[in-house]
Design a protein around this motif. Sequence first.
Motif, mmCIF file in Angstrom:
data_model
loop_
_atom_site.group_PDB
_atom_site.id
_atom_site.type_symbol
_atom_site.label_atom_id
_atom_site.label_comp_id
_atom_site.label_asym_id
_atom_site.label_seq_id
_atom_site.Cartn_x
_atom_site.Cartn_y
_atom_site.Cartn_z
ATOM 1 N N ILE A 206 75.206 11.006 141.304
ATOM 2 C CA ILE A 206 75.943 10.285 140.070
ATOM 3 C C ILE A 206 76.370 11.542 139.000
ATOM 4 C CG2 ILE A 206 75.115 9.260 137.838
ATOM 5 C CD1 ILE A 206 72.728 7.958 139.629
ATOM 6 N N ALA A 207 75.920 12.352 138.906
ATOM 7 C CA ALA A 207 76.268 13.620 138.192
ATOM 8 C C ALA A 207 77.682 14.339 138.640
ATOM 9 C CB ALA A 207 75.714 14.828 137.982
ATOM 10 N N ASP A 208 77.918 13.987 140.019
ATOM 11 C CA ASP A 208 79.381 14.473 140.601
ATOM 12 C C ASP A 208 80.241 13.396 140.122
ATOM 13 O OD1 ASP A 208 80.713 16.105 142.458
ATOM 14 O OD2 ASP A 208 81.019 14.107 143.493
ATOM 15 N N CYS A 209 79.919 12.398 140.279
ATOM 16 C CA CYS A 209 80.867 11.195 140.000
ATOM 17 C C CYS A 209 81.224 11.113 138.469
ATOM 18 C CB CYS A 209 80.266 9.821 140.098
ATOM 19 S SG CYS A 209 81.357 8.262 139.966
ATOM 20 N N CYS A 210 80.164 11.422 137.763
ATOM 21 C CA CYS A 210 80.586 11.837 136.089
ATOM 22 C C CYS A 210 81.626 12.774 135.845
ATOM 23 C CB CYS A 210 79.314 12.015 135.449
ATOM 24 S SG CYS A 210 79.135 12.392 133.706
ATOM 25 N N TYR A 211 81.300 13.838 136.595
ATOM 26 C CA TYR A 211 82.484 14.811 136.291
ATOM 27 C C TYR A 211 83.954 14.418 136.801
ATOM 28 C CZ TYR A 211 85.049 19.271 136.878
ATOM 29 O OH TYR A 211 85.936 20.157 136.920
ATOM 30 N N ARG A 212 83.996 13.895 138.102
ATOM 31 C CA ARG A 212 85.058 13.395 138.679
ATOM 32 C C ARG A 212 85.594 12.447 137.922
ATOM 33 N NH1 ARG A 212 84.644 10.871 142.828
ATOM 34 N NH2 ARG A 212 82.216 11.025 143.335
ATOM 35 N N THR A 213 85.191 11.684 137.410
ATOM 36 C CA THR A 213 85.554 10.410 136.424
ATOM 37 C C THR A 213 86.228 11.075 135.159
ATOM 38 O OG1 THR A 213 84.016 8.986 137.431
ATOM 39 C CG2 THR A 213 85.017 8.488 135.075
ATOM 40 N N ILE A 214 85.534 11.883 134.375
ATOM 41 C CA ILE A 214 86.087 12.590 133.316
ATOM 42 C C ILE A 214 87.423 13.396 133.652
ATOM 43 C CG2 ILE A 214 85.518 14.275 131.617
ATOM 44 C CD1 ILE A 214 82.433 13.378 131.585
ATOM 45 N N ARG A 215 87.265 14.150 134.588
ATOM 46 C CA ARG A 215 88.623 14.873 134.979
ATOM 47 C C ARG A 215 89.636 13.915 135.451
ATOM 48 N NH1 ARG A 215 88.477 20.336 135.475
ATOM 49 N NH2 ARG A 215 90.974 20.140 135.458
ATOM 50 N N GLN A 216 89.544 12.847 135.992
ATOM 51 C CA GLN A 216 90.329 11.935 136.581
ATOM 52 C C GLN A 216 91.070 11.181 135.305
ATOM 53 O OE1 GLN A 216 89.427 9.229 139.741
ATOM 54 N NE2 GLN A 216 91.365 8.068 139.611
ATOM 55 N N HIS A 217 90.193 10.539 134.445
ATOM 56 C CA HIS A 217 90.544 9.626 133.659
ATOM 57 C C HIS A 217 90.317 10.218 131.877
ATOM 58 C CE1 HIS A 217 90.726 6.650 136.673
ATOM 59 N NE2 HIS A 217 89.474 6.784 136.886
ATOM 60 N N GLY A 218 89.893 11.319 131.729
ATOM 61 C CA GLY A 218 89.720 11.802 130.491
ATOM 62 C C GLY A 218 90.881 11.966 129.481
ATOM 63 N N VAL A 219 91.935 12.338 130.112
ATOM 64 C CA VAL A 219 93.311 12.387 129.179
ATOM 65 C C VAL A 219 93.618 11.137 128.915
ATOM 66 C CG1 VAL A 219 95.663 13.181 128.921
ATOM 67 C CG2 VAL A 219 93.887 14.559 130.240
ATOM 68 N N ALA A 220 93.779 10.149 129.707
ATOM 69 C CA ALA A 220 94.255 8.959 129.402
ATOM 70 C C ALA A 220 93.231 8.015 128.349
ATOM 71 C CB ALA A 220 94.373 8.043 130.734
ATOM 72 N N ALA A 221 91.908 8.364 128.628
ATOM 73 C CA ALA A 221 90.724 7.715 127.808
ATOM 74 C C ALA A 221 90.909 8.090 126.405
ATOM 75 C CB ALA A 221 89.417 8.113 128.335
ATOM 76 N N VAL A 222 91.245 9.330 126.187
ATOM 77 C CA VAL A 222 91.224 10.064 124.957
ATOM 78 C C VAL A 222 92.336 9.365 124.095
ATOM 79 C CG1 VAL A 222 91.876 12.170 123.453
ATOM 80 C CG2 VAL A 222 89.846 12.096 125.148
ATOM 81 N N ALA A 223 93.755 9.315 124.680
ATOM 82 C CA ALA A 223 94.900 8.836 124.410
ATOM 83 C C ALA A 223 94.481 7.340 123.924
ATOM 84 C CB ALA A 223 96.142 8.812 125.295
ATOM 85 N N ALA A 224 93.692 6.472 124.652
ATOM 86 C CA ALA A 224 93.530 5.017 124.335
ATOM 87 C C ALA A 224 92.734 5.044 123.154
ATOM 88 C CB ALA A 224 92.921 4.426 125.571
ATOM 89 N N CYS A 225 91.718 6.032 123.016
ATOM 90 C CA CYS A 225 90.682 5.931 121.986
ATOM 91 C C CYS A 225 91.498 6.176 120.750
ATOM 92 C CB CYS A 225 89.641 6.948 122.015
ATOM 93 S SG CYS A 225 88.127 6.991 120.966
ATOM 94 N N LYS A 226 92.475 6.974 120.639
ATOM 95 C CA LYS A 226 93.361 7.457 119.422
ATOM 96 C C LYS A 226 94.095 6.189 119.166
ATOM 97 C CE LYS A 226 93.798 12.465 120.238
ATOM 98 N NZ LYS A 226 94.640 13.455 120.634
ATOM 99 N N ARG A 227 94.510 5.142 120.187
ATOM 100 C CA ARG A 227 95.257 4.299 119.675
ATOM 101 C C ARG A 227 94.428 2.868 119.393
ATOM 102 N NH1 ARG A 227 97.618 5.185 124.896
ATOM 103 N NH2 ARG A 227 96.751 3.388 125.624
ATOM 104 N N LYS A 228 92.883 3.228 119.600
ATOM 105 C CA LYS A 228 91.961 2.103 119.290
ATOM 106 C C LYS A 228 92.091 1.153 120.373
ATOM 107 C CE LYS A 228 91.109 3.653 114.546
ATOM 108 N NZ LYS A 228 89.923 4.415 115.040
#
Length: 367
Positions: A206-228
């Motif tokens: 689970i912790a490994d999946c957590c890291y991989r998810t953040i690295r794969q989707h982190g940039v787009a997720a932060v951009a989406a949050c900025k757009r709300k």
Amino acid sequence: MTATALRIFGSPRRYVQGPGALDQLGVSARPYGSNPVLVGDVQVMTMLGEKLRGLCVAEGLEPFCLTLEGEITRPAIAGLQERLGDLDTSLVIGVGGGKSLDAAKALAVKLGKPVFTVPTIASNDSPTSAAIAMYDDNHVMIAVDRMEANPDLVLVDTALIAQAPVTFLLAGIGDAISKKFEADGCLAGTGMTPFGTRPLLTAIAIADCCYRTIRQHGVAAVAACKRKEVTPELEAVIEAAVLMSGLGFENGGLSLAHSLTRGIVKTRDAMDAIHGYQIAWALLVQWAAEERSDQEILDLIAFYREIGLPASLPELGMGNPTAREIDQMAEWTMVAPHLANLDRPVYPAMLAAAIRRVETLAGEEAK
């Protein structure tokens, strides 16, 4: 054949995530009885109090609202209990950030009742865990108490979380991104989980999946949050920050990155940084202490800077750290209980050298 040691897996009874998930609150609370208690801070109760009450009333419930003011201290929790009087409480529901959720957990323990957590930000994994961070009036952590079981329900409305400042999502990413490496360190060393047992392989996955998810989707997720805006990438990262991170640390253990907070919270200016920012930087130090390559550390530094996480002490708010201050931070860290959760011994000089290496690499990457 020798029997293996006992292992424990703990998790919330139910986890619900998605836009509009908050609308499930009353339906979910109804089986527990007619008198739920809602706990939140002033801002949350001002913003959501009427909606929360309405969701409960619509299901025939009679909610009682409590507002937490100031720090989450033992006297503050006793005060919340006193305000309930003789009310026959059926359930405690915490709504808000980590402080409100921990207050609800602590109150539920005193009352002997189940608890729901409803995070309005994704700044850490408190919603899923059985841990309760207790502070004094000066916001100094004095203890981490534990419930006998994890929350009965974690209700994560991603549309609500998307409206929060992106700083909170970044903090959640910073807190979560370390969990793979802390669990790995705990497994490789002699570390124990918060349940007092050795890590489970399930938690490592689970912790490994957590890291991989953040690295794969982190940039787009932060951009989406900025757009709300709620997007699949934001959904994935919220799941990583709230659910995967919590399951990873409780069942896999913590290590050097979280140990460093014992030093950071006493260190000039860096002490004021939000917890997830502290952990993000501390993971770089753990990597340096593990003697990972410059290339690996620089790659993570680059990711941090792409999304907006700190990669150096000045970025944490501590300008021009002196050699003595770094040595002092390393010495303060030695009291942390998770230092044994690594595949090598940790001592002050070694830790100070790791901090200096990160500061040097972060300086080079910024050029």
